[in-house]
Design an enzyme around this catalytic site. Structure first.
Site, PDB file in Angstrom:
ATOM      1  N   LYS A  27      -0.595   9.418   0.819  1.00 31.65           N
ATOM      2  CA  LYS A  27      -0.082   8.058   0.978  1.00 31.65           C
ATOM      3  C   LYS A  27      -0.621   7.507   2.280  1.00 31.65           C
ATOM      4  O   LYS A  27      -0.999   8.273   3.175  1.00 31.65           O
ATOM      5  CB  LYS A  27       1.452   8.064   1.044  1.00 31.65           C
TER       6      LYS A  27
HETATM    7  P1  NAD Z   1       4.964  -5.354  -4.642  1.00 32.13           P
HETATM    8  O1  NAD Z   1       4.557  -5.677  -3.259  1.00 32.13           O
HETATM    9  O2  NAD Z   1       4.108  -5.785  -5.781  1.00 32.13           O
HETATM   10  O3  NAD Z   1       6.435  -5.937  -4.930  1.00 32.13           O
HETATM   11  C1  NAD Z   1       7.543  -5.673  -4.124  1.00 32.13           C
HETATM   12  C2  NAD Z   1       8.656  -6.658  -4.480  1.00 32.13           C
HETATM   13  O4  NAD Z   1       9.846  -6.304  -3.781  1.00 32.13           O
HETATM   14  C3  NAD Z   1       8.355  -8.101  -4.119  1.00 32.13           C
HETATM   15  O5  NAD Z   1       8.854  -8.947  -5.148  1.00 32.13           O
HETATM   16  C4  NAD Z   1       9.178  -8.319  -2.843  1.00 32.13           C
HETATM   17  O6  NAD Z   1       9.537  -9.684  -2.668  1.00 32.13           O
HETATM   18  C5  NAD Z   1      10.378  -7.479  -3.179  1.00 32.13           C
HETATM   19  N1  NAD Z   1      11.209  -7.084  -2.042  1.00 32.13           N
HETATM   20  C6  NAD Z   1      10.832  -6.627  -0.817  1.00 32.13           C
HETATM   21  N2  NAD Z   1      11.931  -6.356  -0.081  1.00 32.13           N
HETATM   22  C7  NAD Z   1      13.009  -6.633  -0.862  1.00 32.13           C
HETATM   23  C8  NAD Z   1      14.404  -6.537  -0.688  1.00 32.13           C
HETATM   24  N3  NAD Z   1      14.934  -6.085   0.456  1.00 32.13           N
HETATM   25  N4  NAD Z   1      15.218  -6.904  -1.727  1.00 32.13           N
HETATM   26  C9  NAD Z   1      14.700  -7.339  -2.883  1.00 32.13           C
HETATM   27  N5  NAD Z   1      13.373  -7.437  -3.115  1.00 32.13           N
HETATM   28  C10 NAD Z   1      12.556  -7.088  -2.110  1.00 32.13           C
HETATM   29  O7  NAD Z   1       5.178  -3.766  -4.669  1.00 32.13           O
HETATM   30  P2  NAD Z   1       5.147  -2.789  -5.929  1.00 32.13           P
HETATM   31  O8  NAD Z   1       3.782  -2.267  -6.086  1.00 32.13           O
HETATM   32  O9  NAD Z   1       5.861  -3.428  -7.074  1.00 32.13           O
HETATM   33  O10 NAD Z   1       5.995  -1.561  -5.354  1.00 32.13           O
HETATM   34  C11 NAD Z   1       7.417  -1.571  -5.354  1.00 32.13           C
HETATM   35  C12 NAD Z   1       7.914  -0.141  -5.200  1.00 32.13           C
HETATM   36  O11 NAD Z   1       7.411   0.646  -6.285  1.00 32.13           O
HETATM   37  C13 NAD Z   1       7.485   0.603  -3.938  1.00 32.13           C
HETATM   38  O12 NAD Z   1       8.499   1.511  -3.580  1.00 32.13           O
HETATM   39  C14 NAD Z   1       6.268   1.375  -4.384  1.00 32.13           C
HETATM   40  O13 NAD Z   1       6.037   2.506  -3.567  1.00 32.13           O
HETATM   41  C15 NAD Z   1       6.706   1.768  -5.772  1.00 32.13           C
HETATM   42  N6  NAD Z   1       5.625   2.102  -6.705  1.00 32.13           N
HETATM   43  C16 NAD Z   1       4.553   1.283  -6.895  1.00 32.13           C
HETATM   44  C17 NAD Z   1       3.572   1.643  -7.827  1.00 32.13           C
HETATM   45  C18 NAD Z   1       2.366   0.770  -8.088  1.00 32.13           C
HETATM   46  O14 NAD Z   1       1.450   1.242  -8.780  1.00 32.13           O
HETATM   47  N7  NAD Z   1       2.316  -0.439  -7.612  1.00 32.13           N
HETATM   48  C19 NAD Z   1       3.696   2.813  -8.551  1.00 32.13           C
HETATM   49  C20 NAD Z   1       4.816   3.616  -8.364  1.00 32.13           C
HETATM   50  C21 NAD Z   1       5.780   3.237  -7.430  1.00 32.13           C
END
Ligand code: NAD
Length: 418
Positions: A108
Site C-alpha cells: 500500500k
Molecule cells: P473514493 O475516493 O473514490 O471515494 C471515497 C468516498 O468517501 C467519497 O465519496 C468521499 O466523499 C467519501 N468520504 C470521505 N470521507 C467521508 C466521511 N467521513 N463520511 C462519508 N463519506 C466520506 O475512494 P474509493 O476508491 O471508493 O475507496 C473507498 C474505500 O474503499 C477505502 O477504504 C479504500 O481503501 C477501499 N477500497 C477501494 C478499492 C478500489 O479499488 N477503489 C478496493 C477495495 C477497497
C-alpha cells in the site's frame, strides 16, 4: 516498528494477526516474519505549483509480504495518510490476496495531500515525481500499484507512463486500474462494488434473509460506494441513505441513484443536492436499514456509535471501517459482518485479471471478466463460510485463518524462516 501507537491502524492490524496466530497455533518464526512489514520507503519530494512556488510532499510505499507473488495494493492521496496506515493496509492486502487465492503479496502507499485542492497539472506533476521516487521498488514483477481513496484511472495512466518512460518501452502491467485505452480491463472500475454485491447476496441468502426489498445505507459515494449502490439496487434492494464527505441523504422510498450518479459525474457534492432529505453525515451509519455498507474510510464504526448501528448485515466496502471494539459489539448482537478482506476483494481480483491480460496482450470482454469475478468471489466466500462453520468462528476470523495459513505456508516452504 518504532513510532507505532497503541490505537493506530497498524496496532489494530497486528492485534488481529496475533489473535489469528493464536487460534491456528502459528509457530514463533512465522509470527515474527508475518507480524512486520517487509519493506517500506518514505519519500519527500518537491512539486512545482501553478503559481511557480514549490511545495514538498511526503509519500510512502510499503510492502508487507511477497512470498506468494509480487506485492499488490492501492495508492491513496489523502491529507490524513500516515506511514502506519500504509503498513496496516499493506498487511490487509497480503491477507486479501490470499483469501481470493491470487498470486500476489500485499502493498500500500500514497501521498499526504488533498487531491481536490490541486489543479490537474499539479496532480500530474506530483504523481510523476512520486512515481519516479518509488520506481526503485515498484514495477510489473515487483509491486503493482492500483487506485484507492483519492486516486483513479488518470493517476494510474500517469504512473504507467512514467514507469514506461524509465523503461524505454510501454509497461502496461506495471499498474492496474488504468483507462482501457492503455491496457485497462473491462470491469475494473466496477470490480469492488460488484464483488461486494455478489458476496452480500450469497451471505444474506445463507442467513435466511431475502435480499430483494432489503433496505441499504452506504457511507461514502466514490468508486466503491456508488457502484455498490447501483448493483445492490439491481438485486432488488432499496438504497435509502448515502453520504459523501459533505453530508448524508435520506429517502425512505429509495434514492434516485441515476440523479446521484449524474451529480457525482459533474463533480457535485451531496450538500448541493435538493432531491432528498439532508441528514448529518455520520447518521447514515446508524440509519434504520437491513444492510450497512461503510465505503469511505477506516475506523468509522467505533465504540462511540456501534450500539446505535441498526443494520442486520454490515458489508465492509472500505478497508477496516470497524474498530476491533465495534466489531465485537456488533458480533455480540448477532450482526452478520462481511469482512473487508473478502467483501471488497473484487477490486484486486479484477486488478489481477488486468495484470494477466496486460502480460498476455490478450483482452477479455466484460462478460468474461464478470463471470470470472463471480467464480473467484463465490469460491472465496464458500471457503470462508465453511471455515467459519467448521470452527464456529465469525466470517472475519475465518477469512484471517485461511489467509494467514496460506501466507505462512508459502513463506515456510520457500525457506524464508527455519
Ligand atoms: P473514493 O475516493 O473514490 O471515494 C471515497 C468516498 O468517501 C467519497 O465519496 C468521499 O466523499 C467519501 N468520504 C470521505 N470521507 C467521508 C466521511 N467521513 N463520511 C462519508 N463519506 C466520506 O475512494 P474509493 O476508491 O471508493 O475507496 C473507498 C474505500 O474503499 C477505502 O477504504 C479504500 O481503501 C477501499 N477500497 C477501494 C478499492 C478500489 O479499488 N477503489 C478496493 C477495495 C477497497
Amino acid at each position: 516498528m518504532s513510532g507505532t501507537n497503541e490505537r493506530s491502524a497498524l496496532s489494530i492490524a497486528q492485534r488481529q494477526f496475533d489473535a489469528t496466530a493464536d487460534a491456528i497455533g502459528l509457530d514463533d518464526s512465522a509470527r515474527a516474519v508475518l507480524r512486520e512489514v517487509k519493506r517500506e520507503l518514505v519519500v519527500h519530494f518537491p512539486v512545482e505549483m501553478d503559481d511557480g512556488s514549490f511545495e514538498v510532499f511526503t509519500g510512502f510505499r510499503v510492502q508487507h509480504n511477497i512470498a506468494r507473488g509480487p506485492a499488490k495494493g492501492g495508492l491513496r492521496y489523502h491529507p490524513a495518510m500516515t506511514l502506519d496506515d500504509a503498513r496496516a493496509l499493506a498487511m490487509y492486502m497480503t491477507w486479501k490476496t490470499a483469501v481470493a487465492d491470487l498470486p500476489f503479496g500485499g502493498a500500500k502507499g500514497g501521498v499526504v495531500c488533498d487531491p481536490h485542492s490541486l489543479s490537474l497539472n499539479e496532480l500530474e506533476r506530483l504523481t510523476r515525481r512520486f512515481t519516479t521516487e518509488i520506481s526503485l521498488i515498484v514495477g510489473r514483477d515487483r509491486d503493482i500499484p492500483a487506485p484507492d481513496l483519492g486516486t483513479g484511472p488518470q493517476v494510474m495512466a500517469w504512473i504507467m507512463d512514467t514507469l514506461s518512460m524509465h523503461a524505454g518501452f510501454s509497461v502496461p502491467a506495471s499498474v492496474t486500474g488504468k483507462p482501457q485505452s492503455i491496457g485497462g480491463s473491462e470491469g475494473r472500475f466496477t470490480g469492488p462494488g460488484r464483488g461486494l454485491t455478489m458476496v452480500t447476496v450469497l451471505a444474506m441468502r445463507d442467513a435466511g434473509m431475502d435480499p430483494s426489498g432489503a433496505t441499504v445505507a452506504i457511507q461514502g459515494y466514490g468508486k466503491v460506494g456508488a457502484v455498490s449502490a447501483e448493483l445492490l439496487a439491481a438485486e432488488g434492494m432499496r438504497v435509502v441513505a448515502v453520504s459523501d464527505s459533505t453530508c448524508g441523504l435520506y429517502r425512505a422510498e429509495g434514492l434516485d441513484l441515476s440523479a446521484l450518479r449524474h451529480l457525482k459525474e459533474e463533480g457535485g457534492h451531496f450538500a448541493d443536492y435538493g432531491g432528498a432529505e439532508q441528514i448529518a453525515r455520520d447518521d447514515v451509519l446508524t440509519a434504520d436499514v437491513d444492510l450497512l455498507v461503510p465505503a469511505a474510510l477506516e475506523a468509522q464504526v467505533t465504540q462511540r456509535n456501534a450500539e446505535r448501528v441498526r443494520a442486520k448485515v454490515v458489508a465492509e466496502g472500505a478497508n477496516a471501517p470497524l474498530t476491533t471494539e465495534a466489531d465485537a459489539e456488533l458480533s455480540a448482537r448477532g450482526v452478520l459482518i462481511l469482512p473487508d478482506i473478502l467483501a471488497n476483494a473484487g477490486g484486486v481480483v479484477v486488478s489481477y485479471f488486468e495484470w494477466v491480460q496486460d502480460i498476455q496482450s490478450y483482452f477479455w470482454g466484460s462478460g468474461e471478466v464478470n463471470a470470472r469475478l463471480r467464480e473467484v468471489m463465490t469460491r472465496s466466500y464458500q471457503a470462508v463460510r465453511s471455515e467459519s462453520l467448521e470452527h464456529n468462528v465469525s466470517l472475519r476470523d475465518a477469512a484471517f485463518r485461511i489467509a494467514v495459513t496460506k501466507v505462512a505456508e508459502a513463506t515456510r516452504v520457500r525457506g524464508i524462516y527455519p
